[in-house]
Scaffold this motif. Structure first.
Motif, PDB file in Angstrom:
ATOM      1  N   THR A 108       0.858  -1.229  -0.083  1.00 45.51           N
ATOM      2  CA  THR A 108       0.012   0.232  -0.023  1.00 45.51           C
ATOM      3  C   THR A 108       0.946   1.536   0.008  1.00 45.51           C
ATOM      4  OG1 THR A 108      -1.779  -1.199   1.115  1.00 45.51           O
ATOM      5  CG2 THR A 108      -1.690   1.384   1.316  1.00 45.51           C
ATOM      6  N   LEU A 109       0.286   2.306  -0.746  1.00 50.38           N
ATOM      7  CA  LEU A 109       1.217   3.560  -0.807  1.00 50.38           C
ATOM      8  C   LEU A 109       0.413   4.701  -1.358  1.00 50.38           C
ATOM      9  CD1 LEU A 109       4.168   4.784  -0.936  1.00 50.38           C
ATOM     10  CD2 LEU A 109       4.318   4.066  -3.248  1.00 50.38           C
ATOM     11  N   ASN A 110       0.670   5.588  -1.021  1.00 50.45           N
ATOM     12  CA  ASN A 110       0.010   6.812  -1.304  1.00 50.45           C
ATOM     13  C   ASN A 110       0.704   8.180  -1.178  1.00 50.45           C
ATOM     14  OD1 ASN A 110      -0.141   7.991   1.380  1.00 50.45           O
ATOM     15  ND2 ASN A 110      -1.828   6.418   1.738  1.00 50.45           N
ATOM     16  N   MET A 111       0.495   9.362  -1.592  1.00 50.01           N
ATOM     17  CA  MET A 111       1.231  10.566  -1.629  1.00 50.01           C
ATOM     18  C   MET A 111       1.864  10.824  -0.483  1.00 50.01           C
ATOM     19  SD  MET A 111       1.386  11.583  -4.899  1.00 50.01           S
ATOM     20  CE  MET A 111       0.522  11.775  -6.416  1.00 50.01           C
ATOM     21  N   SER A 112       1.052  10.762   0.589  1.00 52.78           N
ATOM     22  CA  SER A 112       1.560  11.076   1.987  1.00 52.78           C
ATOM     23  C   SER A 112       2.573  10.370   2.615  1.00 52.78           C
ATOM     24  CB  SER A 112       0.436  11.237   2.919  1.00 52.78           C
ATOM     25  OG  SER A 112      -0.238  10.106   3.221  1.00 52.78           O
ATOM     26  N   MET A 113       2.725   9.196   2.067  1.00 57.94           N
ATOM     27  CA  MET A 113       3.785   8.304   2.549  1.00 57.94           C
ATOM     28  C   MET A 113       5.174   8.306   1.929  1.00 57.94           C
ATOM     29  SD  MET A 113       1.273   4.860   2.583  1.00 57.94           S
ATOM     30  CE  MET A 113       2.416   3.508   3.261  1.00 57.94           C
ATOM     31  N   LEU A 114       5.307   9.032   0.756  1.00 57.55           N
ATOM     32  CA  LEU A 114       6.521   9.360   0.143  1.00 57.55           C
ATOM     33  C   LEU A 114       7.339  10.175   1.186  1.00 57.55           C
ATOM     34  CD1 LEU A 114       5.248   9.621  -3.314  1.00 57.55           C
ATOM     35  CD2 LEU A 114       6.145   7.778  -2.470  1.00 57.55           C
ATOM     36  N   ARG A 115       8.648   9.929   1.038  1.00 55.32           N
ATOM     37  CA  ARG A 115       9.493  10.805   1.916  1.00 55.32           C
ATOM     38  C   ARG A 115      10.913  11.063   1.108  1.00 55.32           C
ATOM     39  NH1 ARG A 115       5.756  11.214   4.241  1.00 55.32           N
ATOM     40  NH2 ARG A 115       5.418  10.908   6.419  1.00 55.32           N
ATOM     41  N   PRO A 116      11.679  12.023   1.231  1.00 55.06           N
ATOM     42  CA  PRO A 116      12.997  12.323   0.394  1.00 55.06           C
ATOM     43  C   PRO A 116      13.788  10.965   0.576  1.00 55.06           C
ATOM     44  CG  PRO A 116      12.470  14.133   1.994  1.00 55.06           C
ATOM     45  CD  PRO A 116      11.498  13.001   2.246  1.00 55.06           C
ATOM     46  N   LEU A 117      14.803  10.918  -0.428  1.00 55.09           N
ATOM     47  CA  LEU A 117      15.816   9.939  -0.538  1.00 55.09           C
ATOM     48  C   LEU A 117      16.635   9.960   0.853  1.00 55.09           C
ATOM     49  CD1 LEU A 117      16.221   7.455  -2.465  1.00 55.09           C
ATOM     50  CD2 LEU A 117      18.009   9.025  -3.397  1.00 55.09           C
ATOM     51  N   TYR A 118      17.184   8.746   1.334  1.00 57.10           N
ATOM     52  CA  TYR A 118      18.228   8.860   2.458  1.00 57.10           C
ATOM     53  C   TYR A 118      19.376   9.522   2.333  1.00 57.10           C
ATOM     54  CZ  TYR A 118      15.768   4.672   4.352  1.00 57.10           C
ATOM     55  OH  TYR A 118      14.597   3.884   5.121  1.00 57.10           O
ATOM     56  N   ARG A 119      19.941  10.235   3.101  1.00 58.65           N
ATOM     57  CA  ARG A 119      20.945  11.116   2.836  1.00 58.65           C
ATOM     58  C   ARG A 119      22.205  10.500   2.064  1.00 58.65           C
ATOM     59  NH1 ARG A 119      23.249  15.118   7.658  1.00 58.65           N
ATOM     60  NH2 ARG A 119      20.924  15.686   7.278  1.00 58.65           N
ATOM     61  N   TYR A 120      22.460   9.652   2.534  1.00 57.05           N
ATOM     62  CA  TYR A 120      23.745   8.874   1.761  1.00 57.05           C
ATOM     63  C   TYR A 120      23.379   8.451   0.638  1.00 57.05           C
ATOM     64  CZ  TYR A 120      21.884   4.164   2.550  1.00 57.05           C
ATOM     65  OH  TYR A 120      20.959   2.843   1.964  1.00 57.05           O
TER      66      TYR A 120
END
Length: 217
Positions: A58-70
């Motif tokens: 399950t996935l929606n817009m609110s669940m998206l996050r920036p890529l890990y810093r490394y």
């Protein structure tokens, strides 16, 4: 869509590829399941789906996050060729700086700056085009100082243009003089009112002194 992997120098880790377009990540976003996508790719996917395109979680817009810093650091350090390489640019730069380079690249397309001209040329050739552009502006060769376009040379009437310029200058001068006169009149009225108020105060003080003097005698 991500960056074409063929543009990159050396090996690109699979973790830096978009799970949808398989290009190198552009404006990357990451799902809770740690799959990464180009922002435009995953946004387009989620218009019609409600899950991760890789593992169907399950996935929606609110669940998206920036890529890990490394991972962002690894992504930014990747080296790639300028997109104008086919036209002769040999620049290779980091992904972090490639957009800045391409905005200024001498081999990039740029529109003619003359109003109404639809021509696009490589940035390095712009000055040459501007010198020959049919829509370029220039001062009248007869010396009146009026700016004309090549297509208007034959119709240009120096005397008429100078008369028009003279009328405009006269109108502007009259406007400025009237404005200055209004400002001066306003200042004089303000000063006059101030003097009247001051005179009234002085008269009141004189009356008070007379009253005090008469009462003391």
């Amino acid at each position: 869509m991500g960056y074409d992997i063929e543009r990159f120098v050396g090996y690109v880790n699979e973790g830096l590829l978009c799970c949808i377009c398989q290009g190198v990540l552009k404006d990357p976003l990451q799902a809770p399941c740690e799959h990464a996508f180009c922002a435009s790719c995953i946004h387009g996917w989620l218009v019609y789906h409600s899950n991760c395109p890789e593992d169907r979680q399950t996935l929606n817009m609110s669940m998206l996050r920036p890529l890990y810093r490394y991972m962002r650091n690894d992504l930014n350090r990747l080296q790639l060729h300028c997109r104008n390489g086919e036209r002769g640019c040999e620049m290779v730069c980091s992904l972090e700086s490639v957009e800045q380079h391409e905005r200024e690249c001498e081999y990039g397309w740029i529109s003619c700056t003359n109003t109404g001209c639809p021509v696009q040329v490589e940035r390095r050739n712009l000055s040459g085009h501007l010198a020959a552009c049919e829509l370029r502006s220039q001062e009248c060769p007869k010396g009146c100082g009026y700016t004309v376009f090549n297509s208007e040379d034959m119709q240009h009437n120096c005397i008429a243009e100078l008369r028009s310029e003279l009328v405009m200058l006269r109108v502007e001068m009259v406007y400025r003089m009237e404005k200055a006169a209004r400002e001066m009149s306003s200042r004089l009225d303000s000063h006059r009112q101030h003097m009247v108020q001051k005179e009234s105060l002085l008269q009141n003080e004189v009356v008070e002194l007379k009253v005090l003097h008469s009462s003391s005698t």
